[in-house]
Design an enzyme around this catalytic site. Sequence first.
Site, PDB file in Angstrom:
ATOM      1  N   ASP A  18      28.776  28.906  35.298  1.00 47.06           N
ATOM      2  CA  ASP A  18      27.548  29.315  35.982  1.00 47.06           C
ATOM      3  C   ASP A  18      26.962  30.577  35.356  1.00 47.06           C
ATOM      4  OD1 ASP A  18      27.841  27.187  37.671  1.00 47.06           O
ATOM      5  OD2 ASP A  18      28.606  28.357  39.369  1.00 47.06           O
ATOM      6  N   SER A 175      47.738  45.105  40.538  1.00 47.74           N
ATOM      7  CA  SER A 175      48.929  45.549  41.271  1.00 47.74           C
ATOM      8  C   SER A 175      49.602  46.710  40.539  1.00 47.74           C
ATOM      9  CB  SER A 175      49.869  44.360  41.465  1.00 47.74           C
ATOM     10  OG  SER A 175      50.891  44.648  42.388  1.00 47.74           O
ATOM     11  N   MET A 176      50.879  46.587  40.187  1.00 44.58           N
ATOM     12  CA  MET A 176      51.563  47.629  39.439  1.00 44.58           C
ATOM     13  C   MET A 176      50.884  47.889  38.102  1.00 44.58           C
ATOM     14  SD  MET A 176      55.550  47.597  38.235  1.00 44.58           S
ATOM     15  CE  MET A 176      56.188  48.744  37.000  1.00 44.58           C
ATOM     16  N   ASP A 461      46.150  43.364  52.034  1.00 43.96           N
ATOM     17  CA  ASP A 461      45.928  42.077  51.369  1.00 43.96           C
ATOM     18  C   ASP A 461      47.157  41.171  51.443  1.00 43.96           C
ATOM     19  OD1 ASP A 461      47.709  43.172  49.557  1.00 43.96           O
ATOM     20  OD2 ASP A 461      46.333  43.163  47.848  1.00 43.96           O
ATOM     21  N   HIS A 512      46.898  39.088  47.865  1.00 46.59           N
ATOM     22  CA  HIS A 512      47.217  39.990  46.760  1.00 46.59           C
ATOM     23  C   HIS A 512      47.316  39.277  45.410  1.00 46.59           C
ATOM     24  CE1 HIS A 512      48.770  43.590  44.883  1.00 46.59           C
ATOM     25  NE2 HIS A 512      49.826  42.927  44.434  1.00 46.59           N
TER      26      HIS A 512
END
Length: 554
Positions: A18, A175-176, A461, A512
């Site tokens: 798109d 994350s980490m 999350d 998450h």
Amino acid sequence: MAPTRQWLASRDFKVGEDLAEQGYNAEFPVIMVPGIVSTGLESWSTSSEARGFFRKRLWGTTTMIRAVLTDKDRWVKSLSLDTTTGLDPPGIKVRAAQGIDAASTFIPGYWIWAKIIENLACLNYDSNNLFLAAYDWRLSYYNLEERDNYFSLLKMRIEHWKQRQGKKTVLIGHSMGSEVVLYFLKWVEAEGPKYGNGGPKWVDEHIEAFINVAGTMFGVAKAMTAFLSGEMKDTVEINPAGSYVLERYFSRKERAQLFRSWAGSASMWIKGGNDIWGDGDHAPDDPDNCTLTHGRFFSFQEEHGDHVHLSGNLTANEASDWVLERTPVEFQRMVFTNYSYGLERDEKQLKKNDNDHTKWMNPLEVKLPVAPDMKIYCLYGYGKETERSYWYTQGPFEPDEDAPDAADPVCEADDCKYNNGSSLRGPLDLPLFEKHWIDTSVNLDTGAPKIKNGVKMGEGDGTVSLISLGSMCVEGWKHPRWNPAKIPVTVHEMLHQPETLDLRGGPKTADHIDVLGSTALNEAILKVASGRGHEVPNNFVSPIQKYVKRMKWD
């Protein structure tokens, strides 16, 4: 193809297609820095004992599952690090898998970065301008460079792209991985043979944007419980039969010992203390009509006959010390020589921290680089119950595996008595540790907050608390002491709206891990990568703006 499967498959590449039709195209090279779940580890050990695992994934893919179920002891030994050096034990060598496949899927059918890679490919990204910087997340950040030259190689790739293509790089951390990116930005500007020697202008000249996806900026609550008792919400929610099997097969003690050898994951200890997470009376994210504040990070109860009463509470400050005191000396030493979890307001000290690697993964103890042309985008989900604080219980003392400090040791201090105050313990196999575990008997479905199997649930999350996800982005980096160059920070929250027909939540998930496949996240990443990051708006669906006002920043 089955109709449901065909319907789900039709979503692949959709975001990229798109945007490509609208004229979006690859502009800046992109480097993805994954988190723990999404980084595969493979064995390179050639000893006779470990040879059966050679070049097989010990973390990620079905090989890991098979190894855990059929040869747990050898798997644990292979993935454990030396508790003194934090590096490879004798005869064991495990390394991060390399290439895009290192984190595109975890096990067959369970994608992680695959959707983002597919959509970026639609905008003309390939191996010449897209790279996945996999790393051995078990290692402390310092040892990542010491053993694998991880940050040096990352710096060289970015410089090569700048020289060849004349373009800055977009760094995406998940994350980490977001903590790893933050550490890299400080490492690369620091002077010295152990550091990047990039100088104060390097980041501004080489980094276009830092996209922080569900970053663990202030740590993760379950990192504390994992190191203390080898537990988290996932392990205590198993039904009684499953819990019995898990404890018999892979006990809390065994899990905690394995986790404590992974100094890398200790970077996700909660940061900021009581000023961020709250005190014994209240926490910034306490729900309305709160019956037990989240500021009591660990709560305890004791049974006396038919009555149960509160016996103690520990705030964030107290909980950190309490957990460390109940871990082996080697783990304590590894933590203190690699990490720091405080909050620094003094600008002179912040300047000194520019050359202290133990501070670089904590955004509350370091300044962002002087990079006014760089942009930061914080993208994360909200609307899924997340473990936030805990009820714990404690049992008798048990021997540790370490050798006693003296022959025929005897404990004669007052605190050597059992919990019930009965007889003094006799000759011991010192050192001893008191057993602790999450108190699954504590449940409160109607309270505020809800308590499930001893876990007090909060907002986030599903893995990372809202406080950790958004506070630094929403408020912390507005303060010149932590953001002297006034780097613009865009915060785009995504509401968790999963679809029941899709096991991974569908295009509006904000979990998450599953958020990596969401439409909103992919659109934002593609816009930044194509040089149109200004089209990513600030978007709030959580109360984070209210919560940060309750924290002590000054």
